[in-house]
Design a protein around this motif. Structure first.
Motif, PDB file in Angstrom:
ATOM      1  N   HIS A   1      17.825   3.656 -93.804  1.00 33.85           N
ATOM      2  CA  HIS A   1      16.905   3.448 -92.683  1.00 33.85           C
ATOM      3  C   HIS A   1      16.228   4.743 -92.224  1.00 33.85           C
ATOM      4  O   HIS A   1      16.224   5.079 -91.040  1.00 33.85           O
TER       5      HIS A   1
ATOM      6  N   CYS B   1      16.931   7.861 -92.586  1.00 36.10           N
ATOM      7  CA  CYS B   1      17.761   9.016 -92.194  1.00 36.10           C
ATOM      8  C   CYS B   1      17.874   9.988 -93.363  1.00 36.10           C
ATOM      9  O   CYS B   1      18.905  10.058 -94.055  1.00 36.10           O
TER      10      CYS B   1
ATOM     11  N   ARG C   1      12.933   2.165 -88.795  1.00 33.78           N
ATOM     12  CA  ARG C   1      13.762   2.542 -87.646  1.00 33.78           C
ATOM     13  C   ARG C   1      14.086   4.026 -87.566  1.00 33.78           C
ATOM     14  O   ARG C   1      14.027   4.608 -86.506  1.00 33.78           O
TER      15      ARG C   1
ATOM     16  N   LYS D   1      25.751   1.880 -89.757  1.00 41.06           N
ATOM     17  CA  LYS D   1      24.870   2.211 -88.635  1.00 41.06           C
ATOM     18  C   LYS D   1      24.391   3.667 -88.634  1.00 41.06           C
ATOM     19  O   LYS D   1      24.357   4.321 -87.591  1.00 41.06           O
TER      20      LYS D   1
ATOM     21  N   VAL E   1      21.446   4.766 -88.776  1.00 38.83           N
ATOM     22  CA  VAL E   1      20.280   4.922 -87.917  1.00 38.83           C
ATOM     23  C   VAL E   1      20.637   4.787 -86.441  1.00 38.83           C
ATOM     24  O   VAL E   1      19.858   5.163 -85.576  1.00 38.83           O
ATOM     25  N   GLY E   2      21.823   4.279 -86.124  1.00 41.33           N
ATOM     26  CA  GLY E   2      22.242   4.127 -84.740  1.00 41.33           C
ATOM     27  C   GLY E   2      23.245   5.163 -84.288  1.00 41.33           C
ATOM     28  O   GLY E   2      23.921   4.973 -83.278  1.00 41.33           O
ATOM     29  N   GLY E   3      23.364   6.253 -85.033  1.00 45.71           N
ATOM     30  CA  GLY E   3      24.298   7.304 -84.663  1.00 45.71           C
ATOM     31  C   GLY E   3      25.611   7.272 -85.415  1.00 45.71           C
ATOM     32  O   GLY E   3      26.446   8.158 -85.251  1.00 45.71           O
TER      33      GLY E   3
END
Length: 261
Positions: free
Chosen positions: A38, A40, A73, A236, A238-240
């Motif tokens: 995503h 990153c 994202r 996750k 992309v969500g940390g």
């Protein structure tokens, strides 16, 4: 907009042909399957470096296999695709599968629209990584033709061809590798592309989907997600969370992961 709505909102868009399903024997090869990147890029490069450092048996080949959702994202989808197209050391190969976000990006490029649902599903961030600012275009009263021109100038043809050519599955003797999962009890050759890229609830049940291990991404969890005959490795990034790889050597498995500093 919900995920279910995204799946059906752009039915009028041009759809690509059925995607390839690869089959390989891969003798003397270690497979390193990587979950959803995503956009990153820094985590992608960091994880590949860790894999190359940890897998120092020069007598064995290495396959770095991305399970899809390279884009959307995160901050640098363009950089992620550029990296996927970059060379690796001798004895190493890189292969990417198609995820639902990669498919939506490709469909958008076939039929650009300022009202496309994909833009609110991570697409704006992807286009920004190519220098295309959707909000600026809208503020300037651009139309879809202006958008198409901006995309043709900003997005390399090599990236479009890369997205078009992505296979949707890889079969090896020990496992199936897909983005989302499989329809339970359906042979790989009869699986629908949509299921391989989008399935979730009908796959994540207390029943093995097939006669061999299924390695997938798509369904996020803080750590690798184990189930009957399946391993999920979307953690996750992309969500940390970390970016995770599953190392498959025959029937032996182990995990690698890297996180942002």
């Amino acid at each position: 907009m919900t995920t279910d709505a995204i799946q059906h909102a752009d039915d009028r868009n041009v759809r690509s042909a059925r995607r390839r399903r690869l089959q390989r024997q891969l003798p003397n090869t270690d497979i390193f399957a990587i979950g959803d990147v995503h956009g990153c890029l820094e985590l992608q490069k960091k994880l590949e470096q860790l894999i190359l450092e940890e897998s120092n048996d020069v007598s064995r080949n290495k396959l770095i296999l991305y399970l899809g959702d390279l884009v959307d994202r995160g901050p640098d989808s363009k950089g992620v695709i550029d990296h996927c197209l970059s060379p690796l050391p001798e004895g190493c190969e890189r292969l990417s599968l198609c995820g639902n976000h990669d498919q939506l990006f490709f469909e958008f490029l076939l039929a650009p629209s300022l009202s496309a649902a994909w833009l609110d599903f991570g697409g704006q961030e992807t286009l920004m990584s190519y220098g295309v600012d959707i909000n600026q275009l809208i503020a300037g009263r651009a139309n879809d033709e202006d958008l198409a021109l901006a995309l043709s100038e900003a997005i390399p043809g090599e990236h479009v061809r890369f997205l078009e050519a992505l296979p949707v599955a890889l079969t090896v003797p020990e496992a199936y590798f897909v983005h989302a999962g499989m329809r339970i009890g359906v042979p790989m050759e009869d699986q629908e592309d949509h299921d391989l890229m989008w399935i979730r609830e009908d796959f994540l049940v207390d029943e093995a989907a097939s006669d061999r291990l299924v390695v997938h991404g798509h369904s996020p969890a803080p750590t690798p997600r184990m189930g009957p005959g399946r391993i999920g490795i979307h953690t996750k990034a992309v969500g940390g969370g970390p970016l995770t790889a599953l190392h498959l050597n025959g029937e032996t498995t182990r995990f690698f992961s890297v996180a942002a500093e």
